[in-house]
Design a protein around this motif. Structure first.
Motif, mmCIF file in Angstrom:
data_model
loop_
_atom_site.group_PDB
_atom_site.id
_atom_site.type_symbol
_atom_site.label_atom_id
_atom_site.label_comp_id
_atom_site.label_asym_id
_atom_site.label_seq_id
_atom_site.Cartn_x
_atom_site.Cartn_y
_atom_site.Cartn_z
ATOM 1 N N GLU A 262 0.864 -1.180 0.000
ATOM 2 C CA GLU A 262 0.000 0.000 0.000
ATOM 3 C C GLU A 262 0.903 1.234 0.000
ATOM 4 O O GLU A 262 1.852 1.310 0.774
ATOM 5 C CB GLU A 262 -0.851 -0.028 1.266
ATOM 6 C CG GLU A 262 -1.711 1.177 1.493
ATOM 7 C CD GLU A 262 -2.263 1.205 2.934
ATOM 8 O OE1 GLU A 262 -3.021 2.119 3.242
ATOM 9 O OE2 GLU A 262 -1.898 0.299 3.733
ATOM 10 N N ILE A 263 0.616 2.187 -0.857
ATOM 11 C CA ILE A 263 1.436 3.395 -0.929
ATOM 12 C C ILE A 263 0.966 4.399 0.117
ATOM 13 O O ILE A 263 -0.205 4.777 0.140
ATOM 14 C CB ILE A 263 1.360 4.014 -2.344
ATOM 15 C CG1 ILE A 263 2.010 3.067 -3.356
ATOM 16 C CG2 ILE A 263 2.036 5.387 -2.369
ATOM 17 C CD1 ILE A 263 1.856 3.495 -4.794
ATOM 18 N N VAL A 264 1.896 4.831 0.978
ATOM 19 C CA VAL A 264 1.527 5.800 2.005
ATOM 20 C C VAL A 264 2.166 7.165 1.792
ATOM 21 O O VAL A 264 1.749 8.148 2.388
ATOM 22 C CB VAL A 264 1.892 5.282 3.424
ATOM 23 C CG1 VAL A 264 1.091 4.033 3.751
ATOM 24 C CG2 VAL A 264 3.396 5.008 3.536
ATOM 25 N N ALA A 265 3.171 7.219 0.933
ATOM 26 C CA ALA A 265 3.787 8.523 0.670
ATOM 27 C C ALA A 265 4.411 8.542 -0.714
ATOM 28 O O ALA A 265 5.016 7.564 -1.160
ATOM 29 C CB ALA A 265 4.858 8.836 1.719
ATOM 30 N N LEU A 266 4.238 9.679 -1.373
ATOM 31 C CA LEU A 266 4.842 9.914 -2.688
ATOM 32 C C LEU A 266 5.554 11.254 -2.625
ATOM 33 O O LEU A 266 4.969 12.240 -2.167
ATOM 34 C CB LEU A 266 3.757 9.976 -3.769
ATOM 35 C CG LEU A 266 2.926 8.725 -4.018
ATOM 36 C CD1 LEU A 266 1.780 9.048 -4.985
ATOM 37 C CD2 LEU A 266 3.798 7.624 -4.603
ATOM 38 N N THR A 267 6.780 11.301 -3.105
ATOM 39 C CA THR A 267 7.452 12.598 -3.104
ATOM 40 C C THR A 267 7.839 13.018 -4.515
ATOM 41 O O THR A 267 8.017 12.182 -5.412
ATOM 42 C CB THR A 267 8.746 12.598 -2.245
ATOM 43 O OG1 THR A 267 9.825 12.005 -2.996
ATOM 44 C CG2 THR A 267 8.547 11.839 -0.954
ATOM 45 N N GLY A 268 7.934 14.303 -4.692
ATOM 46 C CA GLY A 268 8.335 14.885 -5.976
ATOM 47 C C GLY A 268 8.620 16.352 -5.731
ATOM 48 O O GLY A 268 7.675 17.137 -5.610
ATOM 49 N N ASP A 269 9.876 16.707 -5.673
ATOM 50 C CA ASP A 269 10.199 18.037 -5.180
ATOM 51 C C ASP A 269 9.551 19.165 -5.962
ATOM 52 O O ASP A 269 8.846 19.997 -5.403
ATOM 53 C CB ASP A 269 11.729 18.219 -5.124
ATOM 54 C CG ASP A 269 12.253 17.731 -3.773
ATOM 55 O OD1 ASP A 269 11.503 17.000 -3.085
ATOM 56 O OD2 ASP A 269 13.390 18.078 -3.396
ATOM 57 N N ARG A 270 9.785 19.172 -7.280
ATOM 58 C CA ARG A 270 9.229 20.285 -8.047
ATOM 59 C C ARG A 270 7.700 20.214 -8.117
ATOM 60 O O ARG A 270 7.027 21.180 -8.352
ATOM 61 C CB ARG A 270 9.805 20.284 -9.468
ATOM 62 C CG ARG A 270 11.158 20.992 -9.564
ATOM 63 C CD ARG A 270 11.733 20.822 -10.946
ATOM 64 N NE ARG A 270 11.712 19.400 -11.326
ATOM 65 C CZ ARG A 270 11.840 18.936 -12.562
ATOM 66 N NH1 ARG A 270 11.995 19.775 -13.561
ATOM 67 N NH2 ARG A 270 11.816 17.636 -12.821
ATOM 68 N N LYS A 271 7.150 19.033 -7.962
ATOM 69 C CA LYS A 271 5.700 18.876 -8.082
ATOM 70 C C LYS A 271 5.033 18.642 -6.729
ATOM 71 O O LYS A 271 3.879 18.192 -6.669
ATOM 72 C CB LYS A 271 5.406 17.740 -9.060
ATOM 73 C CG LYS A 271 6.087 17.976 -10.417
ATOM 74 C CD LYS A 271 5.443 17.282 -11.578
ATOM 75 C CE LYS A 271 6.041 17.811 -12.888
ATOM 76 N NZ LYS A 271 5.703 17.045 -14.073
ATOM 77 N N ALA A 272 5.761 18.918 -5.649
ATOM 78 C CA ALA A 272 5.171 18.749 -4.315
ATOM 79 C C ALA A 272 3.894 19.576 -4.208
ATOM 80 O O ALA A 272 3.834 20.710 -4.698
ATOM 81 C CB ALA A 272 6.170 19.174 -3.251
ATOM 82 N N GLY A 273 2.891 19.008 -3.585
ATOM 83 C CA GLY A 273 1.616 19.703 -3.439
ATOM 84 C C GLY A 273 0.613 19.307 -4.504
ATOM 85 O O GLY A 273 -0.586 19.530 -4.361
ATOM 86 N N GLN A 274 1.086 18.713 -5.583
ATOM 87 C CA GLN A 274 0.166 18.294 -6.646
ATOM 88 C C GLN A 274 -0.362 16.880 -6.386
ATOM 89 O O GLN A 274 0.261 16.084 -5.705
ATOM 90 C CB GLN A 274 0.860 18.320 -8.009
ATOM 91 C CG GLN A 274 1.325 19.711 -8.446
ATOM 92 C CD GLN A 274 1.889 19.714 -9.860
ATOM 93 O OE1 GLN A 274 1.460 18.942 -10.716
ATOM 94 N NE2 GLN A 274 2.855 20.579 -10.102
ATOM 95 N N SER A 275 -1.504 16.600 -6.966
ATOM 96 C CA SER A 275 -2.029 15.240 -6.913
ATOM 97 C C SER A 275 -1.372 14.417 -8.016
ATOM 98 O O SER A 275 -0.940 14.953 -9.034
ATOM 99 C CB SER A 275 -3.539 15.253 -7.139
ATOM 100 O OG SER A 275 -3.818 15.635 -8.466
ATOM 101 N N MET A 276 -1.304 13.112 -7.819
ATOM 102 C CA MET A 276 -0.786 12.259 -8.883
ATOM 103 C C MET A 276 -1.707 12.307 -10.100
ATOM 104 O O MET A 276 -1.259 12.150 -11.235
ATOM 105 C CB MET A 276 -0.626 10.818 -8.391
ATOM 106 C CG MET A 276 0.710 10.576 -7.690
ATOM 107 S SD MET A 276 2.191 10.956 -8.699
ATOM 108 C CE MET A 276 2.517 9.362 -9.473
#
Lengths: 342, 342, 342, 342
Positions: A29-43
């Protein structure tokens, strides 16, 4: 119990592929996704095809609470990965998909990647993630280094032959046709549809591709002597898939036997009937690798052809297969599905 | 308990897609596959991408023992389907993917398909398989007629608008861009890669496409009066996907509300935020349909755009969704996965 | 005598297309090519397909000696073009391929392009470059403004119908499928092969595309009243070509007659037999536009379909056709060749 | 004076390509086109992209009056060609594009094509049509046999190396990536867009491709001893182009020198700067062949890469180049244009 997963660097293609595969995985189960430039956006905004997968939004790495995380996939760019992983909790299990921990020797790393390694102590600890050949080490590893996608394809075709001593080690040629997604979501002119569709070209000519560092390391280790293959990759207009055509000197029957023996218990490596030609179409979207062998018209020579999906078996599928082992799940969990065709 | 499934006509694309989807279905198991010209062959030889799916070999229909079969999918060509289904055990549940039972009126069938129907009694019994709108009838049906893939796409976009009375019924234009697989695995010059890649064209111009029979039947029934849309499909060089761009007269907010209301409880139909544009890329390989609405610059006019995968939600995925209902399984079973991208 | 040509902004696709066409032109010779960021490079390095065309290297505009130049093509980005052209010798003949001089009204320009025009005096002087309809003005013009590629396609289909009064001016729908090269050589995620191949989507929904400024200007002028069409472009995975499908209200025979009359003497516009469907495949790489007409099943309605190559007839081919007129060359010189198929 | 040309078998891709090229040829005019199954049809109906080329309708061969014909291109299927050419007027100049006259030895023909030759006397007379190496013989020949497209590509890369003695004759590997059009307009499942796009595969594995007959004949003749290369072709999803990657043992500088020397006066063969990688994109639609050389990281080994357009330089362009010589026209007439990109 379902294992809690974090994906660091989820906004690239391998990150998205991890999300896709885990969506169909019974034990993760995915509990965290990171993406520095896209932080705050939904997948859903970064990858609309994941809209219905019920994923958490992207955050910055420093905002992830790793205390409840069982394993982190690290899908960050090369060179970034080593500094990020160095700063993670020391007991966190990590599968790294970058090139940063593939080479065991710091000098090799510096040679092929043009810089000193920032985390040489981790480099020593990392287990090379070619599952079928490092299964036991991976099971107990804390840090597994995913292989290069080209490196995986070539090794599936050639490694058993070198181990069995059935091919001439001085005359191995590895010719690859690669789909586009291997280059990632990077904005380069030659990756535009208008430039890339409708034709093909070779690149990294003269055996200069970085994945040679992996071939040299692994093949030489297996052979117990220095082995240097010739390797030419080509870029062709399809998104997923690598087809490796290997030209070797040796008896085709012995080669076929070595491959069949090596992979007879493997769930994901299929040695096709003698003479059959694998196609990347048949493994697209899957964790399978198809291998074919044919005798050349000239006796003592053969071609070995291997096909896999660079984003799946060549990268994110391999990563999950490794994570399954590290988390004491069924090795094949979430990975047995057929691909999408046409 | 796992339901036993037969697929009649498994050698076409919709048959292969059924195999792919059932491979990931927790409540179904394939016990028989038929393919007259390819009887005796393995599915691995007909579709190598299914090599690892553990499927039975293809046999002739007359060699299938239907006694243990819970449901048969019939993926045969139009016109063939009706005579085959007529000869099946009278209590066998059937989901037909052909055009043979979509039109309730024998005269309509004759008009659009150019021949008298061979099984008019079955035609009367068949339930139209647009799941979201015929759910109750499908649950108790013995024979369900899968919709046309274009017909499904257009109805998802337009049916709630007609039902809600929010668009002018005399000015509905339905413009489609269709991927190649909708034409099936047929050997036609215009489907060759060399002819079809690198360009696009319209076909069935003048609102002459057979799926208009379905639109006319359904839209007129919903409206309670005759409704005749204009419909132009285009063929473009990608394999999976239909994008419907509908030009309607009505208030965009009312249109958006009608769609949101109609689909708020639906698992597979997603109405995107107002103004967003769906893409077939985002639903490729899935059972989802994405719908977008936008107000035109001219007030009182709007565009409604719908995207789905013709082989999945438009055909085989829909068929499984219907079979789930008929077999008292979870409606979404085996169908919730995300697609493959890129 | 061969005319001396300069191409300003030669490093984009329309610049390269001008080079390609002039290479086969009996009356033109390229004497200067500019490209600011790529100044100093050979065209062979920027566009290897032009390696054998014997072209001069790229230089900066300020390094061009315009004294011997008969005509300059300006293939610069929108907004850049106006300031560059303003600074050119006042008697130099110019064909501009940007959007800068297409709209005659400064307010219209500001509305659609979001900024005040930098050279309003030139804007007034510029002749709109839709050759077939502005031939006489172009012949004597100093500055010709090439049309938008979508704008050209839509006007070829619709302009004669509006002029002849054979369609309802309040219900014109223009649905376009566009190849990728129309977006130029710009580095955008959605133009990557991995993102764009294998699917389609609409964009600029709600009739918001800038080319509507041209449609409004031209159609309203022809009609003698305000005409506002609805216009939805789609992006599909091929490189060259635009297919316009127009939905109009009017008598199909009258529509066909209006088109046939308008284009009977035109070398590049072919009205296909009634009912035939044009394809972008058939005009790829050419200066031709194919137009088809079909009556809808509902009387009083018709579809008009037009196909052309956006880079050639929609842009650089049109530019050369205009330049031929301005330089007193044969209008069709260098433009009559068939395309490349498959 | 313009030469009068007949094309026998004009309904295939090489026939269409001949029409395209002759449309831009200053010294040739097409007076007859044949196509047995399509006799009576216009070329515009068979190939709409040729609609504006002003071509005669297709007729049966027996209805052609050859008295005024200067040269016939024969673009018929293999095996058909030999019986047709045998029945043509004995003094008619013929360029054959089939495989029928490529092999000089009747036994070789029987071996590779599986049947006895029907016109062995013509086989002896025919000149092998690799222009750059048979220029003098072609100039005076009556019957020229066009080479295989793969055979042309491989020979351009390797022939000068064998002649100069700079590579090991026992270890030549020829790896090809081929576009789709090489398979012609034939209706085969694997050539459908849905099957072929989005992936790649090898075929004719084990050095079994018929073009090896040509390689064996030519390379052995040049070397003065038996030379048998290894040759694996791959099919990839683009329409035009062949990329040959040759793995050879020899000094890269000597190899580069041999190629530069061999082609320094050739109009159509370009040896790129040392280390540069050719791309099929750069020669699409042209009669050019680009060749690159690179030293492998292992000394004494090199890769030679050649790119051409299979339909043009590999077939119809070559045919016209040969016809130019046979008709005493400029060798490059009609063939110097750049290709279409993107």
């Amino acid at each position: 119990m379902t294992k809690k997963i974090a994906i660091l660097g989820a906004s690239g293609y391998t990150g998205a592929e991890l999300c896709r595969l885990i969506a169909g995985h019974p034990g993760m189960e995915i509990v965290a996704l990171t993406g520095d430039r896209k932080a705050g956006q939904s997948m859903a905004s970064v990858y609309p095809f994941l809209r219905s997968a019920g994923l958490p939004d992207l955050v910055r790495i420093e905002d992830v609470d790793f205390s409840g995380v069982d394993l982190a996939f690290c899908a960050l760019p090369h060179a970034t990965s080593q500094s990020v992983i160095k700063a993670l909790p020391i007991d966190l299990k990590v599968v790294d998909l970058s090139a940063d921990f593939r080479l065991r020797d710091v000098a090799d790393y510096a040679k092929w990647y043009g810089k000193a390694h920032d985390a040489p102590e981790l480099q020593a600890e990392a287990v090379y993630g070619l599952t079928e050949f490092y299964r036991d080490e991976i099971r107990t590893a804390r840090l597994v280094a995913g292989t290069g996608c080209n490196a995986a394809t070539g090794q599936f075709a050639l490694r058993p032959l070198i181990a069995a001593g059935v091919v001439d080690l001085d005359d191995i040629i590895l010719d690859l046709i690669c789909g586009v997604s291997g280059a990632g979501r990077s904005l380069k002119e030659n990756l535009l549809h208008a430039e890339l569709s409708e034709g093909t070209n070779a690149y990294a000519l003269g055996s200069t591709h970085r994945h040679l560092g992996e071939f040299d390391q692994e093949f030489s280790m297996v052979a117990g002597r220095k082995v240097e293959v010739q390797f030419t990759p080509h870029l062709a207009p399809f998104n997923r898939g690598i087809l490796a055509t290997c030209y070797v000197k040796g008896d085709a029957q012995a080669i076929y036997a070595a491959l069949s023996d090596a992979y007879q218990s493997e769930a994901f490596i299929e040695v096709l009937p003698m003479g059959a030609a694998p196609s990347t179409h048949d493994v697209r979207g899957t964790n399978y690798c198809h291998i074919g062998v044919v005798a050349d018209r000239r006796s003592g020579r053969a071609q070995v052809v291997a096909a896999l999906d660079n984003l799946c078996k060549g990268s994110s599928g391999q990563a999950i297969q490794n994570a399954n082992l590290m988390l004491d799940l069924e090795e094949t969990a979430g990975l047995m599905g057929p691909g999408v065709f046409p």
